[in-house]
Design an enzyme around this catalytic site. Sequence first.
Site, PDB file in Angstrom:
ATOM      1  N   TYR A   1      -2.663  -9.707  16.008  1.00  0.00           N
ATOM      2  CA  TYR A   1      -1.666  -9.269  16.993  1.00  0.00           C
ATOM      3  C   TYR A   1      -1.665 -10.188  18.206  1.00  0.00           C
ATOM      4  O   TYR A   1      -0.767 -10.116  19.039  1.00  0.00           O
ATOM      5  CB  TYR A   1      -1.951  -7.819  17.420  1.00  0.00           C
ATOM      6  CG  TYR A   1      -2.059  -6.895  16.221  1.00  0.00           C
ATOM      7  CD1 TYR A   1      -0.916  -6.478  15.555  1.00  0.00           C
ATOM      8  CD2 TYR A   1      -3.300  -6.503  15.716  1.00  0.00           C
ATOM      9  CE1 TYR A   1      -1.005  -5.673  14.423  1.00  0.00           C
ATOM     10  CE2 TYR A   1      -3.399  -5.698  14.592  1.00  0.00           C
ATOM     11  CZ  TYR A   1      -2.256  -5.286  13.949  1.00  0.00           C
ATOM     12  OH  TYR A   1      -2.343  -4.513  12.829  1.00  0.00           O
TER      13      TYR A   1
ATOM     14  N   CYS B   1      -3.833   6.097   0.423  1.00  0.00           N
ATOM     15  CA  CYS B   1      -3.333   4.796  -0.045  1.00  0.00           C
ATOM     16  C   CYS B   1      -2.921   4.789  -1.516  1.00  0.00           C
ATOM     17  O   CYS B   1      -2.884   3.726  -2.144  1.00  0.00           O
ATOM     18  CB  CYS B   1      -4.387   3.722   0.218  1.00  0.00           C
ATOM     19  SG  CYS B   1      -4.760   3.523   1.981  1.00  0.00           S
TER      20      CYS B   1
ATOM     21  N   CYS C   1       0.862  -1.182   0.000  1.00  0.00           N
ATOM     22  CA  CYS C   1       0.000   0.000   0.000  1.00  0.00           C
ATOM     23  C   CYS C   1       0.899   1.233   0.000  1.00  0.00           C
ATOM     24  O   CYS C   1       2.124   1.113  -0.017  1.00  0.00           O
ATOM     25  CB  CYS C   1      -0.926  -0.002   1.212  1.00  0.00           C
ATOM     26  SG  CYS C   1      -2.395   1.031   0.951  1.00  0.00           S
TER      27      CYS C   1
ATOM     28  N   GLU D   1     -16.980  -7.725  -4.160  1.00  0.00           N
ATOM     29  CA  GLU D   1     -15.570  -7.287  -4.135  1.00  0.00           C
ATOM     30  C   GLU D   1     -14.631  -8.502  -4.100  1.00  0.00           C
ATOM     31  O   GLU D   1     -13.626  -8.540  -4.807  1.00  0.00           O
ATOM     32  CB  GLU D   1     -15.308  -6.426  -2.892  1.00  0.00           C
ATOM     33  CG  GLU D   1     -15.633  -4.957  -3.054  1.00  0.00           C
ATOM     34  CD  GLU D   1     -14.499  -4.175  -3.713  1.00  0.00           C
ATOM     35  OE1 GLU D   1     -13.556  -4.800  -4.217  1.00  0.00           O
ATOM     36  OE2 GLU D   1     -14.591  -2.936  -3.721  1.00  0.00           O
TER      37      GLU D   1
ATOM     38  N   ARG E   1     -10.864   7.519   4.208  1.00  0.00           N
ATOM     39  CA  ARG E   1     -10.631   6.543   3.144  1.00  0.00           C
ATOM     40  C   ARG E   1     -11.942   6.025   2.523  1.00  0.00           C
ATOM     41  O   ARG E   1     -11.966   4.991   1.866  1.00  0.00           O
ATOM     42  CB  ARG E   1      -9.832   5.352   3.684  1.00  0.00           C
ATOM     43  CG  ARG E   1      -8.507   5.701   4.341  1.00  0.00           C
ATOM     44  CD  ARG E   1      -7.541   4.519   4.279  1.00  0.00           C
ATOM     45  NE  ARG E   1      -6.478   4.557   5.273  1.00  0.00           N
ATOM     46  CZ  ARG E   1      -5.466   5.428   5.276  1.00  0.00           C
ATOM     47  NH1 ARG E   1      -5.382   6.358   4.338  1.00  0.00           N
ATOM     48  NH2 ARG E   1      -4.552   5.372   6.214  1.00  0.00           N
TER      49      ARG E   1
ATOM     50  N   LYS F   1     -11.785  -7.784   6.253  1.00  0.00           N
ATOM     51  CA  LYS F   1     -11.136  -6.928   7.250  1.00  0.00           C
ATOM     52  C   LYS F   1     -12.014  -5.730   7.536  1.00  0.00           C
ATOM     53  O   LYS F   1     -12.450  -5.103   6.589  1.00  0.00           O
ATOM     54  CB  LYS F   1      -9.790  -6.478   6.678  1.00  0.00           C
ATOM     55  CG  LYS F   1      -9.054  -5.526   7.586  1.00  0.00           C
ATOM     56  CD  LYS F   1      -7.785  -5.069   6.917  1.00  0.00           C
ATOM     57  CE  LYS F   1      -7.181  -3.978   7.792  1.00  0.00           C
ATOM     58  NZ  LYS F   1      -6.154  -3.262   7.135  1.00  0.00           N
TER      59      LYS F   1
ATOM     60  N   ARG G   1      -3.074   3.082  12.896  1.00  0.00           N
ATOM     61  CA  ARG G   1      -2.555   4.308  12.271  1.00  0.00           C
ATOM     62  C   ARG G   1      -1.575   5.017  13.189  1.00  0.00           C
ATOM     63  O   ARG G   1      -0.710   5.756  12.716  1.00  0.00           O
ATOM     64  CB  ARG G   1      -3.720   5.192  11.819  1.00  0.00           C
ATOM     65  CG  ARG G   1      -4.486   4.507  10.680  1.00  0.00           C
ATOM     66  CD  ARG G   1      -5.684   5.287  10.186  1.00  0.00           C
ATOM     67  NE  ARG G   1      -6.464   4.470   9.248  1.00  0.00           N
ATOM     68  CZ  ARG G   1      -7.630   4.819   8.748  1.00  0.00           C
ATOM     69  NH1 ARG G   1      -8.180   5.968   9.085  1.00  0.00           N
ATOM     70  NH2 ARG G   1      -8.259   4.011   7.918  1.00  0.00           N
TER      71      ARG G   1
ATOM     72  N   LYS H   1     -12.405  -4.977   2.224  1.00  0.00           N
ATOM     73  CA  LYS H   1     -11.858  -4.170   3.316  1.00  0.00           C
ATOM     74  C   LYS H   1     -12.764  -2.963   3.531  1.00  0.00           C
ATOM     75  O   LYS H   1     -13.007  -2.189   2.607  1.00  0.00           O
ATOM     76  CB  LYS H   1     -10.435  -3.726   2.961  1.00  0.00           C
ATOM     77  CG  LYS H   1      -9.805  -2.827   4.016  1.00  0.00           C
ATOM     78  CD  LYS H   1      -8.344  -2.545   3.698  1.00  0.00           C
ATOM     79  CE  LYS H   1      -7.751  -1.560   4.678  1.00  0.00           C
ATOM     80  NZ  LYS H   1      -6.356  -1.232   4.353  1.00  0.00           N
TER      81      LYS H   1
HETATM   82  C1  PBG Z   1      -3.099   0.104   5.151  1.00  0.00           C
HETATM   83  C2  PBG Z   1      -3.561  -0.850   6.180  1.00  0.00           C
HETATM   84  C3  PBG Z   1      -4.393  -0.586   7.286  1.00  0.00           C
HETATM   85  C4  PBG Z   1      -4.430  -1.748   8.037  1.00  0.00           C
HETATM   86  C5  PBG Z   1      -3.678  -2.714   7.363  1.00  0.00           C
HETATM   87  N1  PBG Z   1      -3.160  -2.136   6.181  1.00  0.00           N
HETATM   88  C6  PBG Z   1      -5.019   0.622   7.811  1.00  0.00           C
HETATM   89  C7  PBG Z   1      -5.853   1.519   7.045  1.00  0.00           C
HETATM   90  O1  PBG Z   1      -6.465   1.171   6.039  1.00  0.00           O
HETATM   91  O2  PBG Z   1      -5.873   2.673   7.508  1.00  0.00           O
HETATM   92  C8  PBG Z   1      -5.187  -1.867   9.330  1.00  0.00           C
HETATM   93  C9  PBG Z   1      -4.709  -2.884  10.255  1.00  0.00           C
HETATM   94  C10 PBG Z   1      -5.170  -2.751  11.651  1.00  0.00           C
HETATM   95  O3  PBG Z   1      -5.987  -1.883  12.017  1.00  0.00           O
HETATM   96  O4  PBG Z   1      -4.705  -3.570  12.429  1.00  0.00           O
HETATM   97  N2  PBG Z   1      -3.812   0.142   3.969  1.00  0.00           N
HETATM   98 ZN    ZN Z   2      -3.201   2.043   2.759  1.00  0.00          ZN
END
Ligand code: PBG
Ligand code: ZN
Length: 322
Positions: free
Chosen positions: A310, A127, A117, A230, A214, A245, A202, A192
């Site tokens: 995590y 992104c 990304c 999607e 976003r 996600k 973030r 997502k």
């Molecule tokens: C970036 C990305 C994000 C996450 C994984 N890759 C954050 C976003 O879209 O702002 C989120 C992961 C998390 O919250 O643990 N595109």
């Molecule tokens: Zn991103």
Amino acid sequence: MYQRFRRTRLNNHLRALVRETSVSVNDFIYPLFVRSGEGIKTEVASMPGVFQMSIDEILKECEELKKLGLYSIILFGIPDVKDSVGSDALCEHGIIASSVRAIKKAHPDMFVVTDLCFCEYTDHGHCGILSHETVNNDATLEISAQQAIVHAKAGADMIAPSGMMDGIIETLRNALDNAGFENLPIMSYSTKFASGYYGPFRDVAESTPSFGDRASYQMDPANRREAIAESIEDEAQGADILMVKPALAYLDIVREIKDATSLPMAVYNVSGEYAMLKLAGKHDLIDYNRVVMETMVSFKRAGADIIISYHAKEVALLLQNA
Ligand code: PBG
Ligand code: ZN
């Protein structure tokens, strides 16, 4: 005449025999955040137990992970310099390319997934490349293909595009194939959502957008049909693994996509989900270990084959001691 469901619940062995869902250490991918420097291991305030680490610390961490039986990681990079196009992500000496090379050299048995990304690498935190205050889809596809080749050449074992650009899977598949990486798999962040649950991430990844949000590229949490479409579209474009996600608030979507595809499915148990359990556990409001395992089982039961979390290290330890 009624059914005696309790008959098969009366002892441990029988409960184990009739258990429908299991969680294994093999199901997990553990996220790691890498930055330049040496000897750096900084805990993130909003995510206790999660650290930004320099490459030398990441190498030590891999040693720990292997002892727990965890061999798969997904890497996020925090570059020294951010600019409008995310140059660090396109450079073979950038933070991700350097990390992948170092990890694969020291730990060839680790399976290294790279998040693909631009939000961590751009000064505006979006992104992709901007035009007129919004992310330009097709211009972002072009530099995404470049980023994929950088990851592939550095030795990445799997590429995971997370930017929600239309056409990204076809673009990356073609680029990888043309460069001789036809055996490199793509795990798509296929469904997502634009989610408030990404807040703590973030902070760790230093990727909060400097303006706006976003919502023009990530999905509306209210949409079910579109969520399925999607992922099915990414399957058609050549994705090897699909993903939903965040995970917990979207288990209905996980099940529906699982039933609509034969591809393996991943869930991303995101930062906000982790932080909620961590803080509730810290305050003794819940039996933390028990709630963590119950949550992991819910992902598998919903249809997930792979869990990005995590909690992976804690789960591995619990499974070892079970
Ligand atoms: C970036 C990305 C994000 C996450 C994984 N890759 C954050 C976003 O879209 O702002 C989120 C992961 C998390 O919250 O643990 N595109
Ligand atoms: Zn991103």
